[in-house]
Design a protein around this motif. Structure first.
Motif, PDB file in Angstrom:
ATOM      1  N   ILE A  97       0.672  -1.268  -0.012  1.00 17.58           N
ATOM      2  CA  ILE A  97       0.159   0.021  -0.039  1.00 17.58           C
ATOM      3  C   ILE A  97       0.596   1.122   0.167  1.00 17.58           C
ATOM      4  N   HIS A  98       0.194   2.409  -0.483  1.00 20.64           N
ATOM      5  CA  HIS A  98       0.766   3.536  -0.301  1.00 20.64           C
ATOM      6  C   HIS A  98       0.621   4.257   1.131  1.00 20.64           C
ATOM      7  N   LEU A  99       1.730   4.495   1.571  1.00 17.21           N
ATOM      8  CA  LEU A  99       1.351   4.954   3.036  1.00 17.21           C
ATOM      9  C   LEU A  99       1.039   6.540   3.313  1.00 17.21           C
ATOM     10  N   SER A 100       1.899   7.295   2.462  1.00 17.66           N
ATOM     11  CA  SER A 100       1.728   8.649   2.847  1.00 17.66           C
ATOM     12  C   SER A 100       2.997   9.290   1.857  1.00 17.66           C
ATOM     13  N   ASP A 101       2.749  10.586   1.583  1.00 20.93           N
ATOM     14  CA  ASP A 101       3.776  11.454   0.844  1.00 20.93           C
ATOM     15  C   ASP A 101       4.302  12.247   1.566  1.00 20.93           C
ATOM     16  N   ASP A 102       5.702  12.601   1.537  1.00 24.08           N
ATOM     17  CA  ASP A 102       6.496  13.743   1.778  1.00 24.08           C
ATOM     18  C   ASP A 102       6.558  14.780   0.764  1.00 24.08           C
ATOM     19  N   VAL A 103       6.030  15.785   0.943  1.00 29.71           N
ATOM     20  CA  VAL A 103       6.028  16.906   0.260  1.00 29.71           C
ATOM     21  C   VAL A 103       6.899  18.137   0.611  1.00 29.71           C
ATOM     22  N   TYR A 104       7.814  18.580  -0.274  1.00 32.70           N
ATOM     23  CA  TYR A 104       8.707  19.883   0.184  1.00 32.70           C
ATOM     24  C   TYR A 104       8.059  21.034  -0.417  1.00 32.70           C
ATOM     25  N   ILE A 105       8.372  21.988   0.370  1.00 33.46           N
ATOM     26  CA  ILE A 105       7.839  23.160  -0.096  1.00 33.46           C
ATOM     27  C   ILE A 105       8.998  24.380   0.213  1.00 33.46           C
ATOM     28  N   ASP A 106       9.197  25.051  -1.063  1.00 36.79           N
ATOM     29  CA  ASP A 106      10.285  26.231  -0.873  1.00 36.79           C
ATOM     30  C   ASP A 106       9.582  27.435  -0.701  1.00 36.79           C
ATOM     31  N   ILE A 107       9.805  28.155   0.472  1.00 34.66           N
ATOM     32  CA  ILE A 107       9.143  29.427   0.547  1.00 34.66           C
ATOM     33  C   ILE A 107      10.355  30.580   0.710  1.00 34.66           C
ATOM     34  N   VAL A 108      10.286  31.372  -0.073  1.00 33.74           N
ATOM     35  CA  VAL A 108      11.170  32.603  -0.257  1.00 33.74           C
ATOM     36  C   VAL A 108      10.754  33.882   0.115  1.00 33.74           C
ATOM     37  N   CYS A 109      11.336  34.696   0.893  1.00 33.12           N
ATOM     38  CA  CYS A 109      10.837  35.830   1.453  1.00 33.12           C
ATOM     39  C   CYS A 109      11.951  37.007   0.776  1.00 33.12           C
ATOM     40  N   VAL A 110      11.094  37.770  -0.088  1.00 36.54           N
ATOM     41  CA  VAL A 110      12.076  38.741  -0.932  1.00 36.54           C
ATOM     42  C   VAL A 110      11.528  40.057  -0.234  1.00 36.54           C
ATOM     43  N   SER A 111      12.732  41.054  -0.004  1.00 34.81           N
ATOM     44  CA  SER A 111      12.424  42.224   0.722  1.00 34.81           C
ATOM     45  C   SER A 111      13.520  43.136   0.538  1.00 34.81           C
ATOM     46  N   GLU A 112      13.343  44.372   0.928  1.00 36.16           N
ATOM     47  CA  GLU A 112      14.388  45.312   0.541  1.00 36.16           C
ATOM     48  C   GLU A 112      15.648  45.276   1.140  1.00 36.16           C
TER      49      GLU A 112
END
Length: 101
Positions: free
Chosen positions: A57-72
């Motif tokens: 069976i398929h147990l789960s997924d590991d999902v990787y998210i990149d979050i970029v904070c762009v500022s002055e």
């Protein structure tokens, strides 16, 4: 929740935080930012999905998210990143099928 829907969930958490709204307004984007967008803003994208299986069976997924904070400037970016970390790091949303962020 399906693993490919995680971006919508991340957006809902970030976009409803009053501290982030004060700093970036509604400038939270999945993957692409309009050329005219002014600083600061946040960009997020799903960078990988790894499925976990047993023999049967398929147990789960590991999902990787990149979050970029762009500022002055660096300090502004750190402030935004700190809030994002506080909102997401090590959180569990079992009702959504999310074991850990």
């Amino acid at each position: 929740m399906k693993s490919i829907e995680i971006g919508e969930f991340i957006y809902s958490i970030l976009s409803t935080d009053s501290r982030l709204a004060t700093l970036v307004g509604n400038k939270i984007f999945p993957l692409i930012v309009e050329n005219e967008t002014t600083y600061p803003f946040i960009v997020y994208k799903r960078s990988d999905v790894q499925s976990n299986y047993t023999k049967d069976i398929h147990l789960s997924d590991d999902v990787y998210i990149d979050i970029v904070c762009v500022s002055e400037n660096y300090l502004s970016g750190l402030k935004i990143a700190g809030i994002i970390i506080e909102l997401l790091e090590n959180k569990r949303f079992k009702d959504k099928g999310i074991e850990k962020i």
